[in-house]
Enzyme design. Structure first.
Site, PDB file in Angstrom:
ATOM      1  N   HIS A  16      -4.790  -3.429   6.620  1.00 53.53           N
ATOM      2  CA  HIS A  16      -4.606  -3.378   4.809  1.00 53.53           C
ATOM      3  C   HIS A  16      -5.756  -3.557   4.662  1.00 53.53           C
ATOM      4  CE1 HIS A  16      -3.553  -5.270   1.006  1.00 53.53           C
ATOM      5  NE2 HIS A  16      -3.472  -6.022   1.387  1.00 53.53           N
TER       6      HIS A  16
ATOM      7  N   ASP B 256       0.506  -1.278   0.077  1.00 55.99           N
ATOM      8  CA  ASP B 256       0.004  -0.053   0.000  1.00 55.99           C
ATOM      9  C   ASP B 256       0.955   1.118   0.015  1.00 55.99           C
ATOM     10  OD1 ASP B 256      -2.502  -1.741   1.079  1.00 55.99           O
ATOM     11  OD2 ASP B 256      -1.224  -2.002   2.086  1.00 55.99           O
TER      12      ASP B 256
END
Ligand code: NAD
Ligand code: LMR
Length: 332
Positions: A187, A159
Site C-alpha cells: 500500500h 486501492d
C-alpha cells in the site's frame, strides 16, 4: 438471535475513526442483523476527543449497538475483540524520514500485538490500516504468534476500489459492473494496479478501453498516487473512502466475496506458485476470494513480463521495509 460481535477501532479519535465508527454502527461492516459492541481506543492526549466521539455515537442511538467502550487503556480495548481495525499510529511530521515514522509505528504495533493475543478472542480477525500498513501488519503478526497468520491482514481494498473507480470513470460503465482489478504488493506508490483480468459490463477492460498506453501509464500512476492527490486536495489524508473500504474488506472476509469476483487484500505470502513467486512471509496484496470467513489467493492467473517486473519491484520495497523494521526492533 445473532450474537453481538465486538469490533475494536484504534486511533478512534482521528479522521478515519470518525468516519468509520458510524458506518460500523449502521451495519456496513457486518450486515444489518449483527449487533455490535464497539471498543474505541486512542492515546491519552486524545482522550477528551475520544469521549466526544463516544458521546456522538450514543446520541445517534444506533439500534445495532449494544455497548460502547471508549478507552485509552490498550488491554481494556482488546478484551474479547472479534474484529480489530488498527487505524491508530504515528503520522509523518515535517522533516521526518520514512525510517523515523517506521520506528515509531513498529514499536506501537509490537506492543499492540501482545495485547491483542492476550486479550482478544482467539480467532480475532485483524485489519491494519495505519501506514506503513503492510509492515505494521507483519510486525503485529510476528509478535502475536498465538493469532493465526491468516487472521492478520492489511488494507489494500481502498486501492482496489480506486482502480474500479478509475475504470468506471474511463469507460462510463457503473462501478458496480467493474470487476476483478488487482492490487499487487505494498500500500504505497510502488503498488501495481493490474487490469489484465478485469472486466467492465462483462467485457475485458483491455478490449473495452482499447488504449494500452493509458492502462499501462496514467491509470497505474493515478491509482498509485491517489492517496497523495487526496492529501494535496484536502490537506488531510483520505478518510471517508478509507473507512468505507475497511467495511468492504471485513464484510467480504466475514460474509464472502460475491460469486465470480475477487477483491484485493494484504495477506501473508505463502511463497512458491501459490504466492505467485512472492517471497514467503511478506505481507503482500494479492487477488483473493473469501468464503466461510477465510480468504484464498486466486490461483493460476497468467502473469506477463511487464506485470512480473512490477510485482517484483513492489515485493522488493516490502522486503526493504521488513529488514528496516527488524533492524529497528533489534535496536529497541
Ligand atoms: P489521524 O492522525 O487523524 O488519526 C490517528 C489517530 O491515531 C489519532 O487520534 C492518534 O491519537 C491515534 N493514535 C496514535 N498512536 C496511537 C496508539 N498507539 N494507539 C491508539 N491510537 C493511537 O489519522 P487518520 O487520517 O485517521 O489516518 C490513520 C492512519 O491510516 C494513518 O497512518 C494513515 O496514513 C493511514 N491510512 C491508510 C490507508 C490505507 O488504505 N491503508 C488509507 C488512509 C490512511
Ligand atoms: C491513502 O492511500 O489515502 C493513504 O495511505 C495516504 C497516506 O499517506 O495517509
Amino acid at each position: 438471535m445473532v450474537s453481538p460481535v465486538t469490533v475494536m477501532i484504534t486511533g478512534a479519535a482521528g479522521q478515519i475513526g470518525y468516519a468509520l465508527a458510524p458506518q460500523v454502527c449502521r451495519g456496513a461492516m457486518l450486515g444489518p442483523d449483527t449487533p455490535i459492541i464497539l471498543h474505541l481506543l486512542d492515546i491519552a492526549p486524545a482522550e477528551t476527543a475520544l469521549k466526544g466521539v463516544a458521546m456522538e455515537l450514543v446520541d445517534a442511538a444506533y439500534p445495532l449497538v449494544k455497548k460502547i467502550v471508549a478507552t485509552v487503556n490498550l488491554e481494556e480495548a482488546c478484551k474479547g475483540v472479534d474484529v480489530a481495525v488498527m487505524v491508530g499510529g504515528f503520522p509523518r511530521g515535517p522533516g521526518m524520514e520514512r525510517k523515523d515514522v517506521m520506528a515509531k509505528n513498529v514499536a506501537i504495533y509490537k506492543g499492540q500485538a501482545s495485547a491483542l493475543q492476550e486479550h482478544a478472542s482467539p480467532d480475532v480477525k485483524v485489519v491494519v490500516v495505519a501506514n506503513p500498513a503492510n509492515t505494521n501488519a507483519l510486525i503485529l503478526s510476528n509478535y502475536a504468534p498465538k493469532i493465526p497468520k491468516e487472521n492478520v491482514t492489511c488494507l489494500t481494498r481502498l486501492d482496489h476500489n480506486r482502480a474500479l473507480g478509475q475504470v468506471s470513470e474511463r469507460t462510463g460503465v457503473p462501478v458496480s459492473d467493474v470487476k476483478n482489478c488487482i492490487i499487487w504488493g505494498n500500500h504505497s506508490s510502488t503498488q501495481y494496479p493490474d487490469v489484465n483480468h478485469a472486466t467492465a459490463g462483462g467485457k475485458s477492460v483491455r478490449e473495452l478501453v482499447n488504449d494500452d498506453e493509458y492502462l499501462n501509464g496514467e491509470f497505474v500512476t493515478t491509482v498509485q498516487q491517489r492517496g497523495a492527490a487526496i492529501i494535496a486536495a484536502r490537506k488531510f489524508s483520505s478518510a471517508l473512502s478509507a473507512a468505507s473500504s475497511v467495511c468492504d474488506h471485513v464484510r467480504d472476509w466475514v460474509h464472502g466475496t460475491p460469486e465470480g469476483t475477487w477483491t484485493s487484500m494484504g495477506v501473508i505470502s505463502p511463497g512458491g506458485d501459490a504466492g505467485y513467486g512472492v517471497e514467503a512471509g511478506l505481507m503482500y496484496s494479492f487477488p483473493v476470494t473469501c468464503a466461510g470467513g477465510k480468504w484464498s489467493i486466486v490461483q493460476g492467473l497468467a502473469i506477463d513480463d511487464r506485470s512480473r517486473s512490477l510485482m517484483d519491484a513492489t515485493a522488493a520495497e516490502l522486503k526493504e521495509e521488513k529488514t528496516m523494521a527488524e533492524e529497528l526492533i533489534a535496536a529497541m
